[in-house]
Write a protein that holds these residues in place. Structure first.
Motif, mmCIF file in Angstrom:
data_model
loop_
_atom_site.group_PDB
_atom_site.id
_atom_site.type_symbol
_atom_site.label_atom_id
_atom_site.label_comp_id
_atom_site.label_asym_id
_atom_site.label_seq_id
_atom_site.Cartn_x
_atom_site.Cartn_y
_atom_site.Cartn_z
ATOM 1 N N SER A 64 0.813 -1.218 0.000
ATOM 2 C CA SER A 64 0.000 0.000 0.000
ATOM 3 C C SER A 64 0.844 1.266 0.000
ATOM 4 O O SER A 64 0.311 2.361 -0.229
ATOM 5 C CB SER A 64 -0.936 0.011 1.210
ATOM 6 N N LEU A 65 2.149 1.146 0.241
ATOM 7 C CA LEU A 65 3.033 2.312 0.229
ATOM 8 C C LEU A 65 3.609 2.583 -1.159
ATOM 9 O O LEU A 65 3.868 3.740 -1.508
ATOM 10 C CB LEU A 65 4.183 2.107 1.220
ATOM 11 N N LEU A 66 3.829 1.540 -1.948
ATOM 12 C CA LEU A 66 4.521 1.716 -3.230
ATOM 13 C C LEU A 66 3.718 2.517 -4.251
ATOM 14 O O LEU A 66 4.297 3.382 -4.929
ATOM 15 C CB LEU A 66 4.908 0.343 -3.794
ATOM 16 N N PRO A 67 2.404 2.295 -4.445
ATOM 17 C CA PRO A 67 1.667 3.117 -5.436
ATOM 18 C C PRO A 67 1.687 4.610 -5.149
ATOM 19 O O PRO A 67 2.016 5.402 -6.052
ATOM 20 C CB PRO A 67 0.252 2.523 -5.390
ATOM 21 N N PRO A 68 1.347 5.083 -3.931
ATOM 22 C CA PRO A 68 1.432 6.542 -3.712
ATOM 23 C C PRO A 68 2.855 7.072 -3.813
ATOM 24 O O PRO A 68 3.053 8.210 -4.259
ATOM 25 C CB PRO A 68 0.863 6.716 -2.300
ATOM 26 N N ALA A 69 3.847 6.265 -3.407
ATOM 27 C CA ALA A 69 5.237 6.717 -3.531
ATOM 28 C C ALA A 69 5.618 6.900 -4.991
ATOM 29 O O ALA A 69 6.302 7.876 -5.354
ATOM 30 C CB ALA A 69 6.166 5.713 -2.856
ATOM 31 N N VAL A 109 6.901 -1.045 -14.791
ATOM 32 C CA VAL A 109 6.857 -2.517 -14.909
ATOM 33 C C VAL A 109 7.561 -3.200 -13.737
ATOM 34 O O VAL A 109 6.958 -4.044 -13.055
ATOM 35 C CB VAL A 109 7.443 -2.964 -16.259
ATOM 36 N N PRO A 110 8.842 -2.896 -13.440
ATOM 37 C CA PRO A 110 9.459 -3.562 -12.281
ATOM 38 C C PRO A 110 8.839 -3.157 -10.946
ATOM 39 O O PRO A 110 8.764 -3.977 -10.025
ATOM 40 C CB PRO A 110 10.931 -3.125 -12.365
ATOM 41 N N VAL A 111 8.400 -1.883 -10.839
ATOM 42 C CA VAL A 111 7.758 -1.463 -9.590
ATOM 43 C C VAL A 111 6.439 -2.209 -9.393
ATOM 44 O O VAL A 111 6.121 -2.648 -8.270
ATOM 45 C CB VAL A 111 7.527 0.062 -9.597
ATOM 46 N N ALA A 275 -3.264 -2.966 -6.037
ATOM 47 C CA ALA A 275 -2.000 -2.251 -5.814
ATOM 48 C C ALA A 275 -1.089 -2.285 -7.049
ATOM 49 O O ALA A 275 -0.627 -1.233 -7.504
ATOM 50 C CB ALA A 275 -1.291 -2.812 -4.588
ATOM 51 N N PRO A 276 -0.778 -3.457 -7.633
ATOM 52 C CA PRO A 276 0.071 -3.431 -8.838
ATOM 53 C C PRO A 276 -0.592 -2.751 -10.029
ATOM 54 O O PRO A 276 0.097 -2.094 -10.828
ATOM 55 C CB PRO A 276 0.341 -4.921 -9.121
ATOM 56 N N LEU A 277 -1.908 -2.883 -10.164
ATOM 57 C CA LEU A 277 -2.589 -2.191 -11.264
ATOM 58 C C LEU A 277 -2.550 -0.681 -11.076
ATOM 59 O O LEU A 277 -2.486 0.078 -12.054
ATOM 60 C CB LEU A 277 -4.038 -2.663 -11.365
ATOM 61 N N ALA A 278 -2.570 -0.228 -9.830
ATOM 62 C CA ALA A 278 -2.545 1.208 -9.555
ATOM 63 C C ALA A 278 -1.237 1.846 -9.992
ATOM 64 O O ALA A 278 -1.205 3.048 -10.295
ATOM 65 C CB ALA A 278 -2.778 1.453 -8.067
ATOM 66 N N ILE A 279 -0.158 1.077 -10.020
ATOM 67 C CA ILE A 279 1.128 1.630 -10.455
ATOM 68 C C ILE A 279 1.020 2.151 -11.885
ATOM 69 O O ILE A 279 1.442 3.280 -12.198
ATOM 70 C CB ILE A 279 2.234 0.558 -10.353
ATOM 71 N N PHE A 280 0.433 1.360 -12.787
ATOM 72 C CA PHE A 280 0.294 1.784 -14.186
ATOM 73 C C PHE A 280 -0.712 2.926 -14.317
ATOM 74 O O PHE A 280 -0.486 3.879 -15.081
ATOM 75 C CB PHE A 280 -0.144 0.597 -15.052
#
Length: 367
Positions: A64-69, A109-111, A275-280
């Motif tokens: 939950s920290l990686l997408p907003p970061a 992609v890697p994130v 969470a991983p979909l939110a990165i893109f």
């Protein structure tokens, strides 16, 4: 092969991303550590389990920290490039927004893969570890609460009553009185001592008494059985089994959630995928929120960025709640909010886009 500009944008976003992740991790760790110390202070957690418990919590919350970061890193980096007129120079050299999109998506992609590993694999593992510690502390608290000298230990809705007269530092019992009303016949046991332990797996209380007397019979009846014993064991069923605690959806492995038909399990599975979909989604969202030209107003875009950020994660909870309650259909899933935020932001910025200005200019010339 990546060009110079691509490597430059990737390097700048990565540096800011790592700095934001480290900062957020320290903030979250500090908050979790304070809460953990509060639990230790009230006796709900053992001192020896503090760092283990804290580690599980950090692993559980990492996804939950990686997408907003990542979203903040993209905004900060692109804003700095726009402020230094580097984006304008890139556009003047023929490197339009598509190159910025490509650079961010290459990093996304890697994130996203790292986020998926945390969300789909490590998060249920950490949740299981936290639940195990919780159950262990509850069992120890129940054991300590039931082994205080000079008090009664009542279980099975009053059908089993145990009185402990004394207890030493090795948790051995002394002067024990036990009344068992289960099975239709009252059994009263008086013992000089005994021991108490919790059975692993079931969580049942096992009380073993030594050197005592047993009286079986019901008041008012003449049929009584009296006997002596060297060892006598009684089982007290636990109110909460450890197996039940493991049944929490947050502790279920992702591979098992994919094959279930329960609606709540599907919501949990989609929650981990979010969470991983939110990165893109956030990578595509960050680029139009940055004012490329100094003539463009950055205040409105900044306000829109904060609004999109808070709406994104609040709508996630709303979408998951609606899907679980049956308000939204299954085919819509709980990921519709990501597409909605993208459409709303791009429509809000459409009047200020170069394409829209060209179309309006053609209409004016035609009139």
């Amino acid at each position: 092969m990546l060009g110079i500009v691509d490597r430059y944008v990737l390097r700048e976003v990565t540096k800011v991303f790592l700095a934001i992740v480290l900062t957020l991790a320290l903030i979250v760790a500090s908050m979790l550590l304070l809460r953990t110390f509060e639990e230790v202070n009230v006796g709900a957690l053992s001192v020896t389990l503090v760092f283990r418990f804290l580690g599980y919590q950090l692993v559980r919350d990492a996804s939950s920290l990686l997408p907003p970061a990542f979203f903040l890193a993209a905004l900060v980096t692109l804003s700095r490039l726009a402020r230094d007129s580097e984006l304008i120079a890139m556009h003047a050299c023929g490197l339009g927004p598509s190159r910025t999109y490509r650079a961010l998506l290459l990093l996304a992609v890697p994130v996203a893969a790292l986020t998926a590993w945390f969300a789909l694999v490590l998060q249920p593992w950490a949740a299981t570890g936290i639940q195990d510690i919780r159950m262990q502390q509850k069992e120890q608290a129940a054991q300590i609460a039931g082994l205080q000298p000079g008090r009664f230990y009542v279980e099975e809705e009053g059908d089993v009553v145990v009185y402990i007269g004394a207890i030493d530092r090795h948790r051995s019992l002394g002067d024990v009185f036990l009344l068992d009303r289960r099975g239709g016949t009252n059994r009263m046991v008086v013992s000089e001592g005994g021991v108490h332990r919790l059975e692993e797996g079931s969580g049942d209380h096992l009380v073993t008494l030594t050197s005592g007397h047993r009286f079986d019979g019901n008041p008012g009846e003449a049929a009584f059985m009296i006997g002596d014993f060297d060892a006598y064991e009684i089982r007290i069923r636990a109110k909460e089994r450890a197996a039940r605690a493991r049944g929490k959806r947050s502790t279920v492995p992702t591979s098992e959630l994919r094959v279930v038909t329960d609606l709540a399990d599907r919501v949990e599975f989609e929650h981990r995928l979010a969470a991983p979909l939110a990165i893109f989604t956030l990578a595509v969202l960050a680029i139009p929120l940055v004012a490329v030209s100094p003539r463009q107003s950055s205040t409105g875009r900044l306000a829109l960025a904060f609004l999109a950020y808070f709406s994104f994660f609040n709508l996630q909870r709303l979408a998951e709640g609606w899907l679980e309650d049956g308000i939204t259909p299954l085919w819509l899933t709980s990921q519709w909010y990501q597409l909605l935020i993208l459409v709303v932001v791009y429509l809000a910025l459409l009047p200020d886009s170069l394409w829209a200005r060209r179309v309006l200019g053609r209409w004016r010339r035609a009139d």
